[in-house]
Motif scaffolding. Structure first.
Motif, PDB file in Angstrom:
ATOM      1  N   PHE A 542      -2.249 -62.943 -17.910  1.00 26.19           N
ATOM      2  CA  PHE A 542      -3.013 -61.696 -17.848  1.00 26.19           C
ATOM      3  C   PHE A 542      -3.050 -61.045 -19.224  1.00 26.19           C
ATOM      4  O   PHE A 542      -2.230 -61.323 -20.112  1.00 26.19           O
ATOM      5  N   LEU A 543      -4.014 -60.124 -19.365  1.00 29.32           N
ATOM      6  CA  LEU A 543      -4.157 -59.295 -20.554  1.00 29.32           C
ATOM      7  C   LEU A 543      -4.247 -57.858 -20.095  1.00 29.32           C
ATOM      8  O   LEU A 543      -4.987 -57.536 -19.157  1.00 29.32           O
ATOM      9  N   SER A 544      -3.494 -56.970 -20.738  1.00 32.28           N
ATOM     10  CA  SER A 544      -3.522 -55.552 -20.401  1.00 32.28           C
ATOM     11  C   SER A 544      -3.712 -54.743 -21.675  1.00 32.28           C
ATOM     12  O   SER A 544      -3.020 -54.971 -22.676  1.00 32.28           O
ATOM     13  N   ILE A 545      -4.665 -53.813 -21.635  1.00 29.44           N
ATOM     14  CA  ILE A 545      -4.900 -52.893 -22.745  1.00 29.44           C
ATOM     15  C   ILE A 545      -4.861 -51.486 -22.173  1.00 29.44           C
ATOM     16  O   ILE A 545      -5.617 -51.167 -21.240  1.00 29.44           O
ATOM     17  N   GLY A 546      -3.997 -50.640 -22.694  1.00 28.95           N
ATOM     18  CA  GLY A 546      -3.855 -49.296 -22.163  1.00 28.95           C
ATOM     19  C   GLY A 546      -3.857 -48.240 -23.253  1.00 28.95           C
ATOM     20  O   GLY A 546      -3.416 -48.489 -24.386  1.00 28.95           O
ATOM     21  N   TYR A 547      -4.367 -47.068 -22.899  1.00 26.09           N
ATOM     22  CA  TYR A 547      -4.356 -45.911 -23.798  1.00 26.09           C
ATOM     23  C   TYR A 547      -3.731 -44.744 -23.040  1.00 26.09           C
ATOM     24  O   TYR A 547      -3.989 -44.549 -21.849  1.00 26.09           O
ATOM     25  N   PHE A 548      -2.892 -43.974 -23.722  1.00 19.52           N
ATOM     26  CA  PHE A 548      -2.302 -42.805 -23.086  1.00 19.52           C
ATOM     27  C   PHE A 548      -2.390 -41.603 -24.020  1.00 19.52           C
ATOM     28  O   PHE A 548      -2.479 -41.742 -25.251  1.00 19.52           O
ATOM     29  N   GLN A 549      -2.328 -40.434 -23.415  1.00 26.06           N
ATOM     30  CA  GLN A 549      -2.298 -39.188 -24.171  1.00 26.06           C
ATOM     31  C   GLN A 549      -1.457 -38.180 -23.405  1.00 26.06           C
ATOM     32  O   GLN A 549      -1.545 -38.086 -22.176  1.00 26.06           O
ATOM     33  N   ARG A 550      -0.612 -37.439 -24.117  1.00 24.66           N
ATOM     34  CA  ARG A 550       0.207 -36.399 -23.513  1.00 24.66           C
ATOM     35  C   ARG A 550       0.085 -35.118 -24.322  1.00 24.66           C
ATOM     36  O   ARG A 550       0.181 -35.132 -25.562  1.00 24.66           O
ATOM     37  N   GLU A 551      -0.122 -34.005 -23.623  1.00 26.60           N
ATOM     38  CA  GLU A 551      -0.112 -32.668 -24.227  1.00 26.60           C
ATOM     39  C   GLU A 551       1.146 -31.984 -23.720  1.00 26.60           C
ATOM     40  O   GLU A 551       1.288 -31.743 -22.510  1.00 26.60           O
ATOM     41  N   ILE A 552       2.088 -31.693 -24.596  1.00 24.81           N
ATOM     42  CA  ILE A 552       3.390 -31.159 -24.205  1.00 24.81           C
ATOM     43  C   ILE A 552       3.488 -29.695 -24.613  1.00 24.81           C
ATOM     44  O   ILE A 552       3.282 -29.351 -25.786  1.00 24.81           O
ATOM     45  N   ARG A 553       3.796 -28.846 -23.650  1.00 30.30           N
ATOM     46  CA  ARG A 553       4.028 -27.416 -23.904  1.00 30.30           C
ATOM     47  C   ARG A 553       5.517 -27.130 -23.866  1.00 30.30           C
ATOM     48  O   ARG A 553       6.277 -27.798 -23.169  1.00 30.30           O
ATOM     49  N   ASP A 554       5.928 -26.097 -24.607  1.00 31.40           N
ATOM     50  CA  ASP A 554       7.330 -25.665 -24.646  1.00 31.40           C
ATOM     51  C   ASP A 554       8.259 -26.795 -25.080  1.00 31.40           C
ATOM     52  O   ASP A 554       9.340 -26.993 -24.525  1.00 31.40           O
ATOM     53  N   LEU A 555       7.830 -27.540 -26.100  1.00 28.92           N
ATOM     54  CA  LEU A 555       8.646 -28.610 -26.664  1.00 28.92           C
ATOM     55  C   LEU A 555      10.007 -28.064 -27.093  1.00 28.92           C
ATOM     56  O   LEU A 555      10.099 -27.030 -27.758  1.00 28.92           O
ATOM     57  N   SER A 586      -0.254 -39.719 -28.457  1.00 31.24           N
ATOM     58  CA  SER A 586      -1.162 -40.689 -27.860  1.00 31.24           C
ATOM     59  C   SER A 586      -0.763 -42.072 -28.346  1.00 31.24           C
ATOM     60  O   SER A 586       0.013 -42.218 -29.300  1.00 31.24           O
ATOM     61  N   GLY A 587      -1.289 -43.074 -27.681  1.00 33.42           N
ATOM     62  CA  GLY A 587      -0.923 -44.420 -28.073  1.00 33.42           C
ATOM     63  C   GLY A 587      -1.813 -45.476 -27.449  1.00 33.42           C
ATOM     64  O   GLY A 587      -2.499 -45.241 -26.451  1.00 33.42           O
ATOM     65  N   LEU A 588      -1.792 -46.654 -28.055  1.00 34.04           N
ATOM     66  CA  LEU A 588      -2.521 -47.826 -27.578  1.00 34.04           C
ATOM     67  C   LEU A 588      -1.502 -48.928 -27.331  1.00 34.04           C
ATOM     68  O   LEU A 588      -0.698 -49.250 -28.219  1.00 34.04           O
ATOM     69  N   GLU A 589      -1.523 -49.520 -26.121  1.00 34.17           N
ATOM     70  CA  GLU A 589      -0.538 -50.525 -25.733  1.00 34.17           C
ATOM     71  C   GLU A 589      -1.259 -51.787 -25.263  1.00 34.17           C
ATOM     72  O   GLU A 589      -2.078 -51.743 -24.342  1.00 34.17           O
ATOM     73  N   VAL A 590      -0.946 -52.906 -25.911  1.00 33.05           N
ATOM     74  CA  VAL A 590      -1.577 -54.191 -25.601  1.00 33.05           C
ATOM     75  C   VAL A 590      -0.488 -55.178 -25.201  1.00 33.05           C
ATOM     76  O   VAL A 590       0.534 -55.299 -25.885  1.00 33.05           O
TER      77      VAL A 590
END
Length: 739
Positions: A542-555, A586-590
């Motif tokens: 299999f091949l997996s390509i993923g993108y994520f993004q997080r907005e963090i408040r009160d770090l 954010s990030g890109l995961e392959v």
């Protein structure tokens, strides 16, 4: 555990196990054929087929983006601890023995055992993979588990009761830094009628040595500039024994009782020694030290599962927990007149923790399209701690040493979720979870308890779309609200005196601050987006390509300031956790995995027994309050890569392989005045397994070959400190027997 707590636990156990099933039975509707609903419904897929499916098929059928790692992956290298295994899994890094996802700090990664929060004091390097059935890694949150999973969740599923008799033994000898160690794993399992039981046992020793190099340029003990370099060695070791017995009793086709537990006993030691080079001034130096510790954990859980009809199922769980740990450490200074080591500081600690948990989940099949679940979680833990620090026989702080501290943490949650088969190509998962965490802590010298309450409402949504009828190409989109509550030690006002400046009659430096908690901390809230494309090829490729993004408040970050404190007569530099800023990451995961011939059939014969796994992860982050280059979240590297290959020879019963991991060095601007740097990290592991016959295998492994020195540094406008550590290579040999 004291008698009142024991009585309370026993009373609640009897009440929940006796009254609730009776009350539910009184409301039963007539049963038909139990869970014999038509094939293809979600309940049957989860309950009946999941054990038989491969890791790749489980991943393809999952309601959210998820990775599965079963026995084949767990056994491949013959690892003795879970961190050794985790560092070779795609998308995971290991920092100080703790796994991390998305390159974020370990505190953003939730670790569960059988779907429940890991017990206090739990450490992955004290658990053998032999106790584990499989590992599940979820990239987004679900409502029936805690949403304290900003980066994701690692769920460790312990050995299940077997479907047939099992009697397996693995004996291991390892060599690490001049010390051989021994260990064994033993798994016994049996089934008779509706009763099945399994008993996994693991015992291991560990020893290690790291070469250390420290350098500091900062104010010395007299307040004037100083410069020193220390070189030395740090040794550590110990042993642990763990067990995870499990019992399942199938009362009839519709009702099952389960008992499972996790037991651990550990003893450890450490020591360090230094040679000092003073280049300027009167520096504060690390002292030679010795330390030891011991601890035990008892975690017992019971479950009751009842199938009312083909559309309705109920699961009740409850558990009890008790842990105890004791530690002591001593440092020594060298008498310049006699050149002899003399006692400097003695630290004694003793911690007891007890807990009680209860949860319930009702699953209802609504027609052919919906699987609705609703339930609750309750967990209460009480921690009692006593700590004493003396300097040359005198209490370090008169008002605090030897005083007991007690804290109670209560967590409650309710949730509802639905798995919806919208159409042949579309499916959705959505849920809502409300979770509250309360802490109430008391220090004997305090005039009032310290209380903190945080509550979060988490909406969750995942959409899955199959691009073809066979569901070999899948697009997943997830939106989730997650959070991270402050840790108990971040809330407590009890100070921890910096070991470089233990004399509280003089001031310390910004590079060596004391630490104190902040009872006003708010939880970190994260709004997350995940998009993934998964392509399933022939075989298990299999091949997996993923993108994520997080907005963090009160770090939350530690902010260091100089202030007057009640335990010292002079101002001291204090590091206090604060809700510092907003942040984005954010990030890109392959990820690519499979038989090489299935991945590149034009170059490699499809029958060639060569397997490949590779991963590449790119990460970006920014902290709003730090508008400078290298502004990023703590411990998040810019990228990481993994390449793993293994080959099964056809002429001889040999299976061998290697894994290479790499993470570059980087700089992180934590605050406008504080910069952290770390150098590259590289890992290279090998394994070879010789199948002697159907019931025995000889396995060799070498881990951390050609290790790289780990160098971390902290830079401030008026100072600098750097620490370097060089670990050792580990060689292991094991024999596996099916008795």
């Amino acid at each position: 555990m004291n008698k009142p707590v024991l009585h309370q636990l026993a009373w609640r156990t009897c009440l929940l196990t006796a009254v609730i099933p009776i009350a539910i039975r009184a409301q039963e509707i007539p049963q038909n054929d139990g869970i014999g609903r038509a094939a293809g419904t979600k309940l049957e897929r989860v309950e009946v087929n999941s054990r038989a499916l491969s890791d790749v098929e489980l991943r393809r059928q999952s309601k959210i983006a998820k990775q599965y790692f079963g026995r084949e992956e767990l056994d491949k290298y013959g690892d003795t601890t879970l961190p050794d295994l985790f560092k070779r899994l795609p998308g995971i890094d290991v920092q100080n023995g703790s796994p991390t996802l998305r390159g974020l700090s370990a505190r953003y990664t939730q670790v569960l055992i059988n779907g429940e929060p890991a017990p206090p004091g739990f450490s992955l390097d004290q658990m053998s993979p032999a106790l584990v059935e499989r590992i599940e890694i979820a990239r987004t949150a679900v409502a029936d588990q805690s949403t304290q999973a900003v980066a994701g969740t690692i769920n460790i599923i312990l050995k299940e009761a077997p479907s047939r008799a099992q009697n397996d033994l693995r004996a291991t000898v390892e060599y690490y830094a001049e010390h051989p160690t021994t260990g064994f794993n033993y798994v016994w399992g049996q089934r008779k009628g509706g009763l099945s039981a399994t008993l996994p046992l693991a015992y291991f020793e560990w020893h290690g040595i790291q070469n250390i190099r420290n350098e500091r340029i900062m104010e010395g003990l007299d307040g004037n500039p100083s410069h020193a370099v220390q070189r030395g060695q740090a040794g550590f070791g110990g042993w642990f024994i763990t067990a995870a017995p499990r019992l399942n009793w199938k009362l009839n086709d519709d009702e099952t009782i389960g008992l499972n537990s996790y037991l651990r006993r550990i003893a450890s030691y450490s020591h360090s020694s230094y040679a000092n080079l003073i280049l300027a001034g009167l520096p504060s130096l690390e002292d030679d030290s010795v330390g030891s510790g011991e601890g035990n954990t008892v975690n017992l859980n019971m479950s009751w599962n009842k199938v009312f009809t083909s559309e309705r199922k109920l699961e009740l769980k409850m558990g009890g927990l008790q842990t105890h740990s004791a530690s002591q450490s001593s440092t020594f200074y060298r008498d310049t007149s006699t050149n002899e080591l003399r006692p400097q500081r003695l630290s004694l600690g003793d911690v007891h923790e007890r807990g009680l948990s209860q949860s319930g989940k009702l699953v209802e099949l609504a027609g052919d399209a919906h699987t609705v679940s609703m339930g609750w979680d309750f967990d209460q833990r009480r921690r009692e701690e006593r700590r004493t620090v003396t300097e040359r026989g005198i209490l370090q702080t008169d008002s605090l040493e030897g005083e007991s501290f007690a804290a109670t943490l209560t967590r409650g949650a309710v949730y509802v979720q639905d798995e919806w088969e919208i159409a042949p190509f579309w499916s959705a998962y959505y849920g809502l979870r409300w979770e509250q965490i309360r802490t109430n802590s008391v220090l004997e010298v305090s005039t009032a308890p310290v209380r903190n309450t945080s509550a979060v409402l988490s909406p969750l949504l995942t959409l899955n779309y199959a691009l073809d009828a066979k569901k070999r190409d899948i697009v997943r989109l997830s939106l989730a609200r997650t959070y991270k509550a402050p840790e108990l030690n971040q809330l407590l006002a009890r100070p921890i005196i910096n070991g470089l400046f233990p004399d509280i009659t003089i001031s310390n430096t910004e590079l060596a601050p004391d630490r104190v908690g902040n009872s006003a901390l708010r939880p970190e809230l994260a709004t997350g987006l995940d998009i993934a494309f998964e392509k399933y090829l022939s075989g298990s490729a299999f091949l997996s390509i993923g993108y994520f993004q997080r907005e963090i408040r009160d770090l939350i970050r530690n902010v260091t300031t100089r202030m007057d404190v009640p335990y010292a007569k002079v101002p001291r530099w204090i590091a206090v956790p604060q809700n510092f800023s907003k942040a984005q990451t954010s990030g890109l995961e392959v990820e690519v995995k499979g038989r090489a011939g299935d991945l590149i059939p034009s170059l490699i014969d499809a029958k060639a027994p060569l397997n490949v796994r590779s991963a590449l992860n790119l990460y970006w982050s920014k902290v709003d309050a730090v508008q400078l280059p290298n502004s990023r979240l703590e411990n998040q590297q810019p990228w990481s890569a993994l390449l793993s290959v293994d080959y099964r020879w056809q002429q001889v019963p040999l299976h061998a392989g290697a894994t290479l991991t790499y993470r570059p060095g980087y700089a992180a601007q934590a605050t406008p005045t504080t910069l952290y740097t770390t150098n590259l990290s590289r890992g290279f592991d090998l394994f070879a397994a010789w199948t002697i016959n159907a019931s025995s295998t000889l396995r060799f492994n070498a881990r951390n070959i050609a290790p790289v020195e780990t160098v971390t540094a902290t830079y401030l406008p008026d100072g600098f400190q750097q620490s370097a550590r060089l670990p050792s290579t580990i060689y292991g040999l094991s024999i596996e027997l099916k008795l």
